[in-house]
Design a protein around this motif. Structure first.
Motif, mmCIF file in Angstrom:
data_model
loop_
_atom_site.group_PDB
_atom_site.id
_atom_site.type_symbol
_atom_site.label_atom_id
_atom_site.label_comp_id
_atom_site.label_asym_id
_atom_site.label_seq_id
_atom_site.Cartn_x
_atom_site.Cartn_y
_atom_site.Cartn_z
ATOM 1 N N SER A 12 0.686 -1.319 0.063
ATOM 2 C CA SER A 12 -0.098 -0.241 0.113
ATOM 3 C C SER A 12 0.707 1.392 -0.145
ATOM 4 O O SER A 12 0.216 2.233 -0.556
ATOM 5 C CB SER A 12 -1.045 0.046 1.324
ATOM 6 O OG SER A 12 -0.100 0.193 2.277
ATOM 7 N N GLY A 13 2.125 1.150 0.591
ATOM 8 C CA GLY A 13 2.666 2.607 0.532
ATOM 9 C C GLY A 13 3.242 3.048 -0.765
ATOM 10 O O GLY A 13 2.519 4.199 -0.903
ATOM 11 N N PRO A 14 3.655 2.277 -1.726
ATOM 12 C CA PRO A 14 3.813 2.944 -3.045
ATOM 13 C C PRO A 14 2.607 3.384 -3.723
ATOM 14 O O PRO A 14 2.616 3.888 -4.785
ATOM 15 C CB PRO A 14 4.619 1.844 -3.794
ATOM 16 C CG PRO A 14 5.027 0.904 -2.552
ATOM 17 C CD PRO A 14 4.145 0.961 -1.479
ATOM 18 N N THR A 15 1.516 2.543 -3.534
ATOM 19 C CA THR A 15 0.125 2.964 -3.955
ATOM 20 C C THR A 15 -0.316 4.183 -3.613
ATOM 21 O O THR A 15 -0.809 5.214 -3.964
ATOM 22 C CB THR A 15 -1.028 1.922 -3.651
ATOM 23 O OG1 THR A 15 -0.346 0.690 -4.313
ATOM 24 C CG2 THR A 15 -2.041 2.102 -4.470
ATOM 25 N N ASP A 22 8.861 3.433 -3.004
ATOM 26 C CA ASP A 22 9.094 2.425 -4.294
ATOM 27 C C ASP A 22 9.901 1.302 -3.711
ATOM 28 O O ASP A 22 10.965 1.618 -3.198
ATOM 29 C CB ASP A 22 9.709 2.981 -5.498
ATOM 30 C CG ASP A 22 9.881 2.025 -6.593
ATOM 31 O OD1 ASP A 22 9.847 0.710 -6.416
ATOM 32 O OD2 ASP A 22 9.963 2.465 -7.859
ATOM 33 N N ASN A 23 9.324 -0.228 -3.471
ATOM 34 C CA ASN A 23 10.143 -0.978 -2.866
ATOM 35 C C ASN A 23 11.448 -1.534 -3.573
ATOM 36 O O ASN A 23 12.064 -2.103 -2.876
ATOM 37 C CB ASN A 23 9.063 -2.149 -2.961
ATOM 38 C CG ASN A 23 8.038 -2.160 -1.780
ATOM 39 O OD1 ASN A 23 8.252 -1.709 -0.836
ATOM 40 N ND2 ASN A 23 6.807 -2.708 -2.377
ATOM 41 N N TYR A 24 11.556 -0.989 -4.720
ATOM 42 C CA TYR A 24 12.998 -1.030 -5.276
ATOM 43 C C TYR A 24 13.917 -0.333 -4.448
ATOM 44 O O TYR A 24 15.057 -0.495 -4.429
ATOM 45 C CB TYR A 24 12.941 -0.096 -6.720
ATOM 46 C CG TYR A 24 14.200 -0.316 -7.757
ATOM 47 C CD1 TYR A 24 14.832 -1.409 -8.056
ATOM 48 C CD2 TYR A 24 15.082 0.716 -7.700
ATOM 49 C CE1 TYR A 24 16.166 -1.491 -8.483
ATOM 50 C CE2 TYR A 24 16.352 0.793 -8.137
ATOM 51 C CZ TYR A 24 16.988 -0.356 -8.879
ATOM 52 O OH TYR A 24 18.147 -0.327 -9.364
ATOM 53 N N TYR A 25 13.413 0.837 -3.832
ATOM 54 C CA TYR A 25 14.231 1.559 -2.994
ATOM 55 C C TYR A 25 14.298 1.279 -1.391
ATOM 56 O O TYR A 25 14.815 1.980 -0.739
ATOM 57 C CB TYR A 25 14.155 3.191 -3.166
ATOM 58 C CG TYR A 25 14.277 3.498 -4.409
ATOM 59 C CD1 TYR A 25 15.730 3.844 -4.822
ATOM 60 C CD2 TYR A 25 13.498 3.702 -5.393
ATOM 61 C CE1 TYR A 25 16.147 4.159 -6.113
ATOM 62 C CE2 TYR A 25 13.635 4.174 -6.818
ATOM 63 C CZ TYR A 25 14.856 4.463 -6.947
ATOM 64 O OH TYR A 25 15.148 4.770 -8.417
ATOM 65 N N LEU A 26 13.598 0.150 -1.142
ATOM 66 C CA LEU A 26 13.650 -0.470 0.242
ATOM 67 C C LEU A 26 15.058 -0.967 0.564
ATOM 68 O O LEU A 26 15.465 -2.113 -0.061
ATOM 69 C CB LEU A 26 12.659 -1.477 0.277
ATOM 70 C CG LEU A 26 12.452 -2.240 1.821
ATOM 71 C CD1 LEU A 26 12.276 -0.988 2.640
ATOM 72 C CD2 LEU A 26 11.733 -3.296 1.459
ATOM 73 N N LYS A 27 15.971 -0.106 1.245
ATOM 74 C CA LYS A 27 17.047 -0.578 1.706
ATOM 75 C C LYS A 27 17.157 -1.683 2.487
ATOM 76 O O LYS A 27 18.033 -2.744 2.290
ATOM 77 C CB LYS A 27 17.811 0.764 2.195
ATOM 78 C CG LYS A 27 19.187 0.818 1.612
ATOM 79 C CD LYS A 27 19.528 2.346 2.151
ATOM 80 C CE LYS A 27 20.783 2.411 3.150
ATOM 81 N NZ LYS A 27 21.037 3.611 3.387
ATOM 82 N N GLU A 28 16.628 -1.870 3.560
ATOM 83 C CA GLU A 28 16.728 -2.901 4.468
ATOM 84 C C GLU A 28 15.161 -2.882 5.265
ATOM 85 O O GLU A 28 14.578 -1.904 5.628
ATOM 86 C CB GLU A 28 17.792 -2.858 5.742
ATOM 87 C CG GLU A 28 17.680 -1.812 6.438
ATOM 88 C CD GLU A 28 18.880 -2.013 7.237
ATOM 89 O OE1 GLU A 28 19.480 -2.840 7.541
ATOM 90 O OE2 GLU A 28 19.634 -0.452 7.726
ATOM 91 N N THR A 29 15.051 -4.263 5.933
ATOM 92 C CA THR A 29 13.957 -4.303 6.934
ATOM 93 C C THR A 29 14.582 -5.043 8.126
ATOM 94 O O THR A 29 15.096 -6.107 8.163
ATOM 95 C CB THR A 29 12.815 -5.203 6.406
ATOM 96 O OG1 THR A 29 12.279 -4.559 5.148
ATOM 97 C CG2 THR A 29 11.862 -5.454 7.397
ATOM 98 N N GLN A 30 14.436 -4.283 9.330
ATOM 99 C CA GLN A 30 14.873 -4.797 10.685
ATOM 100 C C GLN A 30 13.839 -5.169 11.475
ATOM 101 O O GLN A 30 12.988 -4.220 11.764
ATOM 102 C CB GLN A 30 15.762 -3.763 11.330
ATOM 103 C CG GLN A 30 17.141 -3.452 10.730
ATOM 104 C CD GLN A 30 17.896 -2.421 11.180
ATOM 105 O OE1 GLN A 30 17.094 -1.487 11.458
ATOM 106 N NE2 GLN A 30 19.183 -2.712 11.425
ATOM 107 N N GLY A 57 -1.730 15.074 2.596
ATOM 108 C CA GLY A 57 -2.433 14.952 1.396
ATOM 109 C C GLY A 57 -3.152 13.688 0.948
ATOM 110 O O GLY A 57 -4.196 13.487 0.635
ATOM 111 N N ASP A 58 -2.001 12.819 0.682
ATOM 112 C CA ASP A 58 -2.243 11.658 -0.027
ATOM 113 C C ASP A 58 -2.429 10.375 1.095
ATOM 114 O O ASP A 58 -3.426 9.356 0.677
ATOM 115 C CB ASP A 58 -1.059 11.056 -0.750
ATOM 116 C CG ASP A 58 -0.773 12.127 -1.760
ATOM 117 O OD1 ASP A 58 -1.720 12.853 -2.280
ATOM 118 O OD2 ASP A 58 0.321 11.837 -2.577
#
Length: 155
Positions: A12-15, A22-30, A57-58
């Motif tokens: 949902s975040g990118p939507t 953009d999940n392409y720019y997701l560096k890491e998940t801790q 706004g969004d």
């Protein structure tokens, strides 16, 4: 439950906020006990006011705080900080923290996804307390009572 919340944000975040996520720019998940921090780089760095406007706004997020260095002490665009969060009725237990770089632009956002509001509320309270006291000037912030009221009567 936490894994599901992380997945929901990745979808949902990118939507909801395509200019920021953009999940392409997701560096890491801790992942930690009851929450996770997702580190996103922005494909195009933005001024902090633009990031706040997109979130308001969004996604209808609340500003927890927005601070900047004391201009009497130092003249810089570096170090402005902000934190936003979804209201509990949105069913998204998420907050976002970001700061400006030396050019006055936000180039990274830390997204904290919580497993429950029982973990989220104390963290928001602590984050507010730690970032609105001290040498930073508070441009905007919610009172602790307002934050507590946001979480009243929400499952």
């Amino acid at each position: 439950m936490l894994e599901e919340a992380i997945y929901k944000f990745k979808v949902s975040g990118p939507t909801i906020m395509p200019a920021l996520f953009d999940n392409y720019y997701l560096k890491e998940t801790q992942e930690y006990n009851g929450y996770a921090i997702l580190t996103y780089d922005l494909s195009h760095p933005l001024p902090i006011e633009d990031v706040l406007n997109i979130m308001d706004g969004d996604a209808y997020m609340r500003i927890l705080y927005y601070t900047h260095p004391n201009p009497r002490a130092i003249e810089t665009k570096f170090g402005q900080r902000a934190c936003t969060y979804f209201m509990p009725e949105e069913q998204r237990n998420i907050k976002m923290n970001f700061t400006t770089d030396e050019k006055g632009l936000v180039n990274m956002i830390l997204v904290t996804v919580y497993g429950s509001i029982d973990i989220m509320y104390p963290d928001l309270s602590n984050d507010l307390r730690l970032n609105t006291n001290g040498s930073m000037l508070v441009k905007e912030s919610r009172d602790l009572a307002e934050v507590m009221n946001d979480f009243n009567n929400n499952p």
